[in-house]
Design an enzyme around this catalytic site. Structure first.
Site, PDB file in Angstrom:
ATOM      1  N   ASP A  13       0.812  -1.223   0.000  1.00 50.93           N
ATOM      2  CA  ASP A  13       0.000   0.000   0.000  1.00 50.93           C
ATOM      3  C   ASP A  13       0.843   1.270   0.000  1.00 50.93           C
ATOM      4  O   ASP A  13       0.473   2.281   0.575  1.00 50.93           O
ATOM      5  CB  ASP A  13      -0.979   0.014   1.197  1.00 50.93           C
ATOM      6  CG  ASP A  13      -1.800  -1.248   1.226  1.00 50.93           C
ATOM      7  OD1 ASP A  13      -2.342  -1.608   0.180  1.00 50.93           O
ATOM      8  OD2 ASP A  13      -1.862  -1.897   2.288  1.00 50.93           O
ATOM      9  N   LYS A  16       1.985   1.955  -5.112  1.00 50.11           N
ATOM     10  CA  LYS A  16       2.591   1.361  -6.316  1.00 50.11           C
ATOM     11  C   LYS A  16       1.684   1.508  -7.529  1.00 50.11           C
ATOM     12  O   LYS A  16       2.155   1.703  -8.646  1.00 50.11           O
ATOM     13  CB  LYS A  16       2.873  -0.133  -6.109  1.00 50.11           C
ATOM     14  CG  LYS A  16       3.956  -0.417  -5.101  1.00 50.11           C
ATOM     15  CD  LYS A  16       4.180  -1.910  -4.942  1.00 50.11           C
ATOM     16  CE  LYS A  16       2.974  -2.637  -4.389  1.00 50.11           C
ATOM     17  NZ  LYS A  16       2.631  -2.296  -3.010  1.00 50.11           N
ATOM     18  N   GLY A  40      -4.360  -4.996  -3.873  1.00 49.92           N
ATOM     19  CA  GLY A  40      -5.381  -4.062  -4.324  1.00 49.92           C
ATOM     20  C   GLY A  40      -4.687  -2.798  -4.767  1.00 49.92           C
ATOM     21  O   GLY A  40      -3.984  -2.177  -3.993  1.00 49.92           O
ATOM     22  N   HIS A  41      -4.819  -2.470  -6.040  1.00 52.14           N
ATOM     23  CA  HIS A  41      -4.196  -1.247  -6.551  1.00 52.14           C
ATOM     24  C   HIS A  41      -5.283  -0.261  -6.936  1.00 52.14           C
ATOM     25  O   HIS A  41      -6.194  -0.610  -7.672  1.00 52.14           O
ATOM     26  CB  HIS A  41      -3.331  -1.559  -7.775  1.00 52.14           C
ATOM     27  CG  HIS A  41      -2.081  -2.285  -7.433  1.00 52.14           C
ATOM     28  ND1 HIS A  41      -1.259  -2.855  -8.375  1.00 52.14           N
ATOM     29  CD2 HIS A  41      -1.493  -2.523  -6.242  1.00 52.14           C
ATOM     30  CE1 HIS A  41      -0.229  -3.416  -7.766  1.00 52.14           C
ATOM     31  NE2 HIS A  41      -0.351  -3.236  -6.483  1.00 52.14           N
ATOM     32  N   GLN A 223       2.167  -6.142  -2.914  1.00 50.13           N
ATOM     33  CA  GLN A 223       2.586  -6.144  -1.501  1.00 50.13           C
ATOM     34  C   GLN A 223       3.890  -5.356  -1.330  1.00 50.13           C
ATOM     35  O   GLN A 223       4.151  -4.457  -2.101  1.00 50.13           O
ATOM     36  CB  GLN A 223       2.710  -7.581  -0.952  1.00 50.13           C
ATOM     37  CG  GLN A 223       1.362  -8.274  -0.773  1.00 50.13           C
ATOM     38  CD  GLN A 223       0.884  -9.009  -2.021  1.00 50.13           C
ATOM     39  OE1 GLN A 223       1.661  -9.608  -2.732  1.00 50.13           O
ATOM     40  NE2 GLN A 223      -0.412  -8.969  -2.292  1.00 50.13           N
TER      41      GLN A 223
HETATM   42  P1  IMP Z   1      -2.160 -12.908   2.624  1.00 51.05           P
HETATM   43  O1  IMP Z   1      -1.285 -12.393   1.547  1.00 51.05           O
HETATM   44  O2  IMP Z   1      -3.624 -12.718   2.356  1.00 51.05           O
HETATM   45  O3  IMP Z   1      -1.825 -14.315   3.028  1.00 51.05           O
HETATM   46  O4  IMP Z   1      -1.885 -12.024   3.942  1.00 51.05           O
HETATM   47  C1  IMP Z   1      -0.645 -12.048   4.615  1.00 51.05           C
HETATM   48  C2  IMP Z   1      -0.277 -10.653   5.125  1.00 51.05           C
HETATM   49  O5  IMP Z   1      -0.006  -9.813   4.028  1.00 51.05           O
HETATM   50  C3  IMP Z   1      -1.383  -9.952   5.912  1.00 51.05           C
HETATM   51  O6  IMP Z   1      -0.777  -9.136   6.894  1.00 51.05           O
HETATM   52  C4  IMP Z   1      -2.045  -9.076   4.872  1.00 51.05           C
HETATM   53  O7  IMP Z   1      -2.702  -7.981   5.442  1.00 51.05           O
HETATM   54  C5  IMP Z   1      -0.830  -8.657   4.065  1.00 51.05           C
HETATM   55  N1  IMP Z   1      -1.151  -8.292   2.669  1.00 51.05           N
HETATM   56  C6  IMP Z   1      -1.402  -9.117   1.650  1.00 51.05           C
HETATM   57  N2  IMP Z   1      -1.615  -8.434   0.519  1.00 51.05           N
HETATM   58  C7  IMP Z   1      -1.477  -7.140   0.831  1.00 51.05           C
HETATM   59  C8  IMP Z   1      -1.540  -5.941   0.067  1.00 51.05           C
HETATM   60  O8  IMP Z   1      -1.741  -5.917  -1.146  1.00 51.05           O
HETATM   61  N3  IMP Z   1      -1.329  -4.772   0.745  1.00 51.05           N
HETATM   62  C9  IMP Z   1      -1.049  -4.766   2.078  1.00 51.05           C
HETATM   63  N4  IMP Z   1      -0.970  -5.856   2.824  1.00 51.05           N
HETATM   64  C10 IMP Z   1      -1.176  -7.043   2.212  1.00 51.05           C
HETATM   65 MG    MG Z   2      -2.926  -2.134  -1.821  1.00 48.61          MG
END
Ligand code: IMP
Ligand code: MG
Length: 428
Positions: A13, A16, A40-41, A223
């Site tokens: 977040d 990007k 999520g972009h 991420q």
């Molecule tokens: P997962 O990727 O759903 O398994 O989540 C693992 C960790 O990564 C958690 O803390 C999520 O909140 C974080 N996370 C996964 N995708 C994103 C993203 O796109 N932005 C921010 N945090 C993310």
């Molecule tokens: Mg995001």
């Protein structure tokens, strides 16, 4: 004609989406290389907001080849829905290419994600529950289903029935949960397979040929560094490689073919999900940043935890990804404060740490060492389009970040619009 990787330097977040959208203008190919629809972009084009989870944001420009690489885990239901959403907005998706080696997320992965989080209770990771972790676990366990198998009806059927039977044993015997019906899943997902099949190809070949032909190729990380399975705050991480090296594995290109690596740095820090966060704030400063910055998850809607910029993290990101430049975003959100702080090292049991610790138990005991900076007005940045326009206070803040991170700032994001961007150095 370079190949450029854009990565998040923090916990995701960082903005990007906006940086990739800006650079995509001059790119011929835009590639996602890891993660799934946990990402999520948000991209704003002419006052219109687009939220993307799987498809590279390059799709918003006509004619760019957009690739979902082999390192991505694809939920076919989500992908089909996202393609339909874009088509409804008048965006053509025919330039999409999906790696035939990407792994598939199926409903039992979502269920497993949920059950494991519930089982962990207070120790939960705080996942997005999109099934990403279980899908990567199956991939590593050599139990997963790849796109080329998914689109072959007989192969899909055989593997799906076997996988559902095995997952059902897990759900009923270990978790005391319900069972999935393989036939219903097969019927629903076969329809997605038929829709996606025309987009499948060996995308490693596509990308390498584009690089050979002197095209501009942009690799879009999802991420951030601290969510990397190896280099992040394990176990509070995602299950893929958001760092720059992930682009090589997740797209099938060699490291010698990458020319630049741009790290996206948000002017403050945020984290959605659990785990240590040294510069976290829980006061009115945090509330202000959260409201002005709309710091709520794009995927989950959760309020994000926020805090001051942690330059120790950025220095670490610069190291593990070999950053050649930084794109600093959301300086406007810090606007209007009297004083702004930046963490430049940590104090841990009487020692000063200038390098990010690997062990989250150490990180959890670190207190930030801050430097204070004069703030800048909220509105001036909106009008800045060149480096010379920037308030002196902003420049001072950026110079200090460059020193600690040992990387130069090459791009600035000063607002939500495409035009609210200052380029300090050419990237493409
Ligand atoms: P997962 O990727 O759903 O398994 O989540 C693992 C960790 O990564 C958690 O803390 C999520 O909140 C974080 N996370 C996964 N995708 C994103 C993203 O796109 N932005 C921010 N945090 C993310
Ligand atoms: Mg995001």
């Amino acid at each position: 004609m370079p190949a450029v990787v854009v990565v998040g330097t923090q916990w995701g977040d960082e903005g990007k989406g906006k940086v990739v959208d800006y650079l995509a203008r001059n790119a011929d190919v835009v590639v996602r290389y890891q993660g799934g629809n946990n990402a999520g972009h948000t991209v704003v084009v002419d006052d219109k907001e687009f939220k993307l989870h799987l498809i590279p944001s390059g799709i918003l420009y006509p004619g760019k080849l957009c690739v979902i690489g082999n390192g991505v885990v694809v939920n076919p239901a989500v992908l089909v829905r996202e393609m339909a959403y874009l088509e409804e907005q008048g965006i053509n998706t025919s330039a999409l290419r999906i790696s035939d080696a990407a792994h598939v997320i199926l409903p039992y992965h979502l269920e497993q994600d949920k059950l494991e989080e519930e089982k962990k209770g207070a120790q939960r990771i705080g996942t997005t529950r999109a099934g990403v972790g279980p899908a990567y676990a199956d991939k590593s366990a050599r139990f997963g289903l790849r796109m080329h198998e998914f689109v072959e009806p007989d192969v899909f059927k055989e593997k799906l029935y076997a996988n559902v039977a095995s997952k059902n044993r897990l759900f009923t015997q270990v978790y005391g949960a319900g069972e999935f019906d393989a036939k219903a899943m097969y019927d629903e997902y076969s329809a997605y397979a038929r829709q996606l099949r025309p987009y499948l190809t060996d995308t490693s070949l596509t990308i390498n040929e584009a690089i050979d032909a002197g095209k501009n190729v942009l690799f879009e990380g999802a991420q951030g560094t601290l969510l990397d399975i190896d280099h992040g705050t394990y176990p509070f991480v995602t299950s893929s490689h958001p760092i720059a090296g992930g682009a090589c594995i997740g797209a099938g290109v060699g490291p010698t073919r990458i020319d630049k690596v741009i790290g996206v740095v948000k002017a403050y820090t945020s984290r959605v999900g659990d785990g240590p966060f040294p510069t976290e704030l829980e006061d009115e400063v945090a509330a202000g940043i959260r409201e002005r910055g709309h710091e709520y998850g794009t995927t989950t809607g959760r309020p994000r935890r926020v805090g001051w910029l942690d330059a120790v993290i950025v220095r670490y990101a610069a190291r593990v990804s070999g950053l050649t430049g930084m794109a600093v975003t959301r300086l406007d959100i810090l606007g209007g404060m009297d004083r702004v702080k930046m963490c430049v090292s940590y104090k841990w049991r009487g020692q000063t740490l200038s390098e990010f610790p690997r062990d989250i138990r150490v990180l959890g005991e670190c207190t930030p060492v801050y430097e204070e900076f004069e703030g800048w007005p909220a509105d001036v940045l909106d009008r800045c389009r060149r480096e010379e326009d920037l308030p002196a206070a902003v420049r001072k803040y950026l110079r200090r970040l460059e020193e600690v991170a040992r990387t130069k700032v090459v791009l600035l994001g000063l607002g939500r619009e495409r035009t609210a961007t200052v380029r300090l150095e050419p990237i493409f």
